[in-house]
Design a protein around this motif. Structure first.
Motif, PDB file in Angstrom:
ATOM      1  N   LEU A 146      34.806  32.220  48.590  1.00 18.27           N
ATOM      2  CA  LEU A 146      36.146  31.801  48.057  1.00 18.27           C
ATOM      3  C   LEU A 146      36.529  33.468  47.789  1.00 18.27           C
ATOM      4  O   LEU A 146      35.708  34.514  47.737  1.00 18.27           O
ATOM      5  N   ARG A 148      39.606  35.289  45.661  1.00 24.67           N
ATOM      6  CA  ARG A 148      39.783  35.830  44.760  1.00 24.67           C
ATOM      7  C   ARG A 148      41.514  36.908  44.190  1.00 24.67           C
ATOM      8  O   ARG A 148      40.776  38.043  44.815  1.00 24.67           O
ATOM      9  N   THR A 150      42.480  39.239  42.937  1.00 26.64           N
ATOM     10  CA  THR A 150      42.020  40.049  41.050  1.00 26.64           C
ATOM     11  C   THR A 150      42.321  40.557  40.390  1.00 26.64           C
ATOM     12  O   THR A 150      42.407  40.995  38.966  1.00 26.64           O
ATOM     13  N   ALA A 153      42.589  37.040  38.873  1.00 30.11           N
ATOM     14  CA  ALA A 153      41.298  36.629  38.500  1.00 30.11           C
ATOM     15  C   ALA A 153      40.563  38.224  38.581  1.00 30.11           C
ATOM     16  O   ALA A 153      40.220  37.763  39.652  1.00 30.11           O
ATOM     17  N   ALA A 156      34.569  37.338  38.807  1.00 29.88           N
ATOM     18  CA  ALA A 156      34.796  35.806  39.761  1.00 29.88           C
ATOM     19  C   ALA A 156      34.177  34.920  39.029  1.00 29.88           C
ATOM     20  O   ALA A 156      33.385  34.912  38.166  1.00 29.88           O
ATOM     21  N   MET A 163      36.841  28.228  37.575  1.00 31.34           N
ATOM     22  CA  MET A 163      37.494  28.635  38.196  1.00 31.34           C
ATOM     23  C   MET A 163      39.167  27.870  38.028  1.00 31.34           C
ATOM     24  O   MET A 163      39.603  28.356  38.033  1.00 31.34           O
ATOM     25  N   GLY A 167      41.814  28.678  36.768  1.00 32.42           N
ATOM     26  CA  GLY A 167      43.038  28.525  37.408  1.00 32.42           C
ATOM     27  C   GLY A 167      44.470  28.008  36.753  1.00 32.42           C
ATOM     28  O   GLY A 167      45.428  28.271  36.776  1.00 32.42           O
ATOM     29  N   LEU A 180      44.202  26.152  42.370  1.00 36.71           N
ATOM     30  CA  LEU A 180      43.094  26.508  43.730  1.00 36.71           C
ATOM     31  C   LEU A 180      43.815  26.031  45.065  1.00 36.71           C
ATOM     32  O   LEU A 180      44.739  25.035  45.001  1.00 36.71           O
ATOM     33  N   PHE A 256      47.976  31.661  49.072  1.00 36.17           N
ATOM     34  CA  PHE A 256      47.057  33.045  48.782  1.00 36.17           C
ATOM     35  C   PHE A 256      48.554  34.063  48.138  1.00 36.17           C
ATOM     36  O   PHE A 256      47.993  35.086  47.375  1.00 36.17           O
ATOM     37  N   PHE A 263      42.759  31.383  43.714  1.00 34.31           N
ATOM     38  CA  PHE A 263      41.953  31.495  44.620  1.00 34.31           C
ATOM     39  C   PHE A 263      42.224  31.125  45.555  1.00 34.31           C
ATOM     40  O   PHE A 263      42.637  29.494  45.619  1.00 34.31           O
ATOM     41  N   TYR A 281      42.548  41.416  46.968  1.00 34.04           N
ATOM     42  CA  TYR A 281      41.395  40.314  46.210  1.00 34.04           C
ATOM     43  C   TYR A 281      39.619  40.866  46.680  1.00 34.04           C
ATOM     44  O   TYR A 281      39.284  41.799  47.223  1.00 34.04           O
TER      45      TYR A 281
END
Length: 415
Positions: A146, A148, A150, A153, A156, A163, A167, A180, A256, A263, A281
């Motif tokens: 995964l 992420r 930051t 989010a 973790a 998650m 999201g 996601l 992403f 995520f 991330y």
């Protein structure tokens, strides 16, 4: 018995390096002439292998010829060349090719000394083990994890549900367009889906008491696997809409990188682009479902194989046992193609210099993973299972889709 964690895999017994090796094949073949060692690799690593192999060549008074081929073509080309009698002496391949290569008599067992085996990740050796014998020397591994954002989010997620909650809040507030980014596509993606499928209790093939994959224990249509896909379906297009066929390998990364998804189910191949995109991330394991098993992504290993019938079998064996396991050799390959080494000293070295490798290693992103089954029957599962999983995500009846797919696969593998 189903495979649950790479940590549970038992090691293989390493045995002394053989003094002699079988010879045979077409000694006059272009690809296996006496006085030279022919190695097939993908172009990205060919120059590094050739440079690193010069010491071996000089020490043995031979030439090392490294030929670059498209990685995805190597398995088929080796099988064709083996049948024609002009296969290379050594080649790079994926560990899940092992069963098919052995079934076709194209590779020979590797006799790895204990002092060399002890320096390699234990699970990587087991992954190259088939029917009680080692058929390749692993040097790198990879698995999905995964990634992420930051900024969106910070923490973790501990579970898949957590998650989705984070999201969904971001999507509902208009900060992102997706909960996601996980590639599904119109034909499914069993490689990525395995993490969630196993967390919810599903399995593809069982294992016997020795840990060998058992093709007679096909789990696709079992009640456990149907229940697992029913859990997955809750997040599909007829459910919460988190998993969607419109997210594919063509757009999952860009979602992403552009901040449209907090995520991302990613792999080490995405890291360089993520850095270039300037995303802040962190990497962590893919979270499993609450109250269920940990998510178990497939782990893939890349290894060096010795071709059965090589005219230079003894030299080929010496090369893969003593040079492929050498720290400097592994580091030279890492510089050419940054993949996480399975050789302990090399991994420690690159982790000290490369924050991404350190992050993947320290986050234990693959700690709960399973080596991808290397049995020949595995090749018959990808397409039908992927189509079934995509159908489930689209909202079709889970039991009908999985039971029909079970029958399809069973007929193809002759269960």
């Amino acid at each position: 018995m189903r495979f649950r964690s790479a940590r549970a895999v038992t090691g293989i017994a390493a045995i002394a390096l053989m003094a002699t090796a079988c010879s045979g094949g077409d000694e006059g073949g272009e690809a296996a002439a006496e006085g030279s060692l022919v190695i097939w690799s993908d172009p990205e690593r060919a120059d590094a292998i050739k440079a690193a192999a010069q010491e071996f060549a000089e020490a043995n008074g031979i030439e090392v010829e490294v030929q670059g081929l498209t990685f995805g073509d190597i398995q088929g080309d080796v099988l064709n060349a083996h049948q024609a009698g002009n296969a290379p002496d050594v080649f790079i391949g994926a560990h899940d090719w092992t069963g098919n290569l052995v079934r076709n008599g194209a590779v020979q067992p590797i006799e790895l000394p204990q002092d060399r085996a002890s320096g390699l990740d234990e699970t990587s050796l087991q992954a190259l083990n088939y029917d009680g014998q080692l058929f390749g020397v692993p040097y790198s591994q990879e698995n999905i994890f995964l990634m992420r954002n930051t900024d969106l989010a910070p923490d973790a997620p501990a579970t898949f549900e957590e998650m989705v909650e984070v999201g969904t809040e971001l999507k509902d507030s208009g900060e992102t367009s997706e909960v996601l980014s996980m590639a599904v596509g119109q034909e499914g993606d069993p490689y990525r889906m395995n993490a969630l499928f196993t967390s919810a209790g599903g399995y593809l093939f069982g294992q016997d008491e020795e840990g060998n994959w058992d093709p007679t224990d096909l789990g696709v249509g079992t009640d456990e696997s149907i229940a697992a896909m029913e859990k997955v379906a809750e997040y599909g297009e007829a459910g919460e809409g988190v998993l969607r066929r419109s997210i594919t390998l063509e757009n999952d990364a860009s979602l992403f990188y552009e901040g449209e998804a907090p995520f991302f189910v990613a792999g080490p191949w995405n890291v360089a682009d993520a850095n270039e995109a300037g995303v802040n991330y962190e990497i962590s394991p893919i979270p499993g479902f609450e109250g269920e098993e940990p998510a178990s992504p497939y782990i893939g290993y890349q290894a060096f194989f010795v071709t059965e019938g090589s005219a230079n079998s003894a030299l080929a064996q010496e090369f893969v046992t003593n040079y492929v396991t050498d720290t400097d050799f592994v580091l030279s390959l890492y510089e050419a193609d940054p993949r996480m080494p399975v050789q302990t000293e090399a991994l420690e070295s690159v982790s000290a210099d490369d924050p991404t490798i350190a992050a993947i290693s320290e986050a234990e992103a693959g700690a709960e993973g399973m080596p991808m089954p290397s049995i020949p029957e595995m090749g018959e599962t990808w397409e039908p299972l992927g189509i079934a999983q995509a159908a489930v995500i689209a909202g079709e009846d889970v039991r009908e889709a999985m039971e029909a797919t079970h029958e399809t696969i069973a007929s193809q593998i002759g269960e």
